[in-house]
Design a protein around this motif. Structure first.
Motif, short mmCIF file in Angstrom:
data_model
loop_
_atom_site.label_atom_id
_atom_site.label_comp_id
_atom_site.label_asym_id
_atom_site.label_seq_id
_atom_site.Cartn_x
_atom_site.Cartn_y
_atom_site.Cartn_z
N ARG A 19 42.20 47.38 35.00
CA ARG A 19 41.61 46.04 35.06
C ARG A 19 42.19 45.25 36.22
NH1 ARG A 19 39.69 42.30 30.24
NH2 ARG A 19 38.06 43.85 30.46
N ILE A 20 41.30 44.56 36.91
CA ILE A 20 41.66 43.70 38.04
C ILE A 20 41.18 42.30 37.68
CG2 ILE A 20 41.25 43.25 40.49
CD1 ILE A 20 40.44 46.41 40.43
N GLU A 21 42.05 41.30 37.82
CA GLU A 21 41.68 39.94 37.44
C GLU A 21 41.92 38.98 38.59
OE1 GLU A 21 43.49 38.80 33.73
OE2 GLU A 21 42.85 40.65 32.76
N GLY A 22 40.91 38.16 38.87
CA GLY A 22 41.01 37.14 39.90
C GLY A 22 40.47 37.61 41.24
N VAL A 23 39.93 36.66 41.99
CA VAL A 23 39.28 37.00 43.25
C VAL A 23 40.25 37.57 44.28
CG1 VAL A 23 39.40 34.71 44.31
CG2 VAL A 23 37.50 36.23 44.87
N ALA A 24 41.49 37.10 44.31
CA ALA A 24 42.46 37.63 45.29
C ALA A 24 42.78 39.09 44.99
CB ALA A 24 43.73 36.80 45.28
N ALA A 25 43.00 39.42 43.74
CA ALA A 25 43.27 40.81 43.35
C ALA A 25 42.05 41.69 43.60
CB ALA A 25 43.71 40.88 41.90
N TYR A 26 40.87 41.14 43.33
CA TYR A 26 39.63 41.90 43.55
C TYR A 26 39.44 42.19 45.04
CZ TYR A 26 34.83 43.44 43.23
OH TYR A 26 33.69 44.19 43.32
N ARG A 27 39.68 41.21 45.87
CA ARG A 27 39.57 41.41 47.31
C ARG A 27 40.58 42.47 47.78
NH1 ARG A 27 37.85 37.84 51.81
NH2 ARG A 27 38.54 38.93 53.67
N ALA A 28 41.80 42.42 47.25
CA ALA A 28 42.82 43.41 47.61
C ALA A 28 42.41 44.81 47.17
CB ALA A 28 44.16 43.02 47.00
N PHE A 29 41.68 44.90 46.07
CA PHE A 29 41.17 46.18 45.58
C PHE A 29 40.04 46.70 46.47
CE2 PHE A 29 37.49 47.69 43.01
CZ PHE A 29 37.94 48.96 42.70
N LEU A 30 39.09 45.84 46.81
CA LEU A 30 37.91 46.26 47.56
C LEU A 30 38.18 46.42 49.07
CD1 LEU A 30 34.89 46.91 47.46
CD2 LEU A 30 34.44 44.45 47.74
N GLY A 31 39.08 45.62 49.60
CA GLY A 31 39.32 45.59 51.05
C GLY A 31 39.63 46.94 51.68
N PRO A 32 40.58 47.71 51.15
CA PRO A 32 40.88 48.99 51.77
C PRO A 32 39.68 49.96 51.78
CG PRO A 32 42.68 48.31 50.38
CD PRO A 32 41.55 47.37 50.11
N PHE A 33 38.91 49.96 50.69
CA PHE A 33 37.74 50.83 50.65
C PHE A 33 36.70 50.36 51.66
CE2 PHE A 33 33.58 52.20 49.13
CZ PHE A 33 33.80 53.56 49.08
N ALA A 34 36.45 49.07 51.70
CA ALA A 34 35.49 48.53 52.67
C ALA A 34 35.94 48.84 54.10
CB ALA A 34 35.32 47.03 52.46
N GLY A 35 37.24 48.84 54.33
CA GLY A 35 37.77 49.13 55.65
C GLY A 35 37.57 50.57 56.11
N MET A 36 37.44 51.49 55.17
CA MET A 36 37.22 52.89 55.54
C MET A 36 35.75 53.31 55.48
SD MET A 36 38.51 55.26 52.34
CE MET A 36 40.03 54.44 51.93
#
Length: 124
Positions: free
Chosen positions: A39-56
């Motif tokens: 589970r990921i909670e909050g927009v900052a944590a969600y961005r940190a989760f999605l960012g690396p994948f979006a970057g690759m």
């Protein structure tokens, strides 16, 4: 087109198009995301989760999208720097034009295998 589907597709187009800032405008500050890693909670944590994948991400192909006024399901395949095919799906709940909950599904096995081949041990 339903309200939830419209939001889900706008969010999908933004992050798969490399615009993570725009994608986050469709995400509620208090989003809850259930993903393979937990589970990921909050927009900052969600961005940190999605960012690396979006970057690759190299490309994304939309496979299907369905929705009603509150829920949407978007299924896609992605090509990344690590794997040539990484299918995923997001079932989102939308309120007031923002994603408040996401059930994010993807297969981690191809990524783990690619990282082992490259000698990496950490995950983005």
């Amino acid at each position: 087109m339903s309200a939830a589907l419209e939001t889900a597709l706008a969010y999908h187009r933004a992050w798969t198009g490399g615009d993570l800032d725009r994608a986050m405008t469709y995400v509620a500050d208090d989003i809850v995301c259930d993903a393979p890693a937990g589970r990921i909670e909050g927009v900052a944590a969600y961005r940190a989760f999605l960012g690396p994948f979006a970057g690759m991400l190299r490309s994304a192909t939309l496979l299907a999208a369905f929705g009603d006024d509150e829920t949407a399901l978007v299924m896609y395949d992605t090509e990344t720097t690590l794997v040539p095919s990484a299918p995923g799906a997001e079932c989102v709940t939308v309120r007031a034009g923002r994603i408040v909950h996401s059930r994010f599904l993807f297969d981690r096995v191809p990524f783990d295998a690619a990282r082992r081949r490259l000698g990496e041990t950490s995950r983005p």
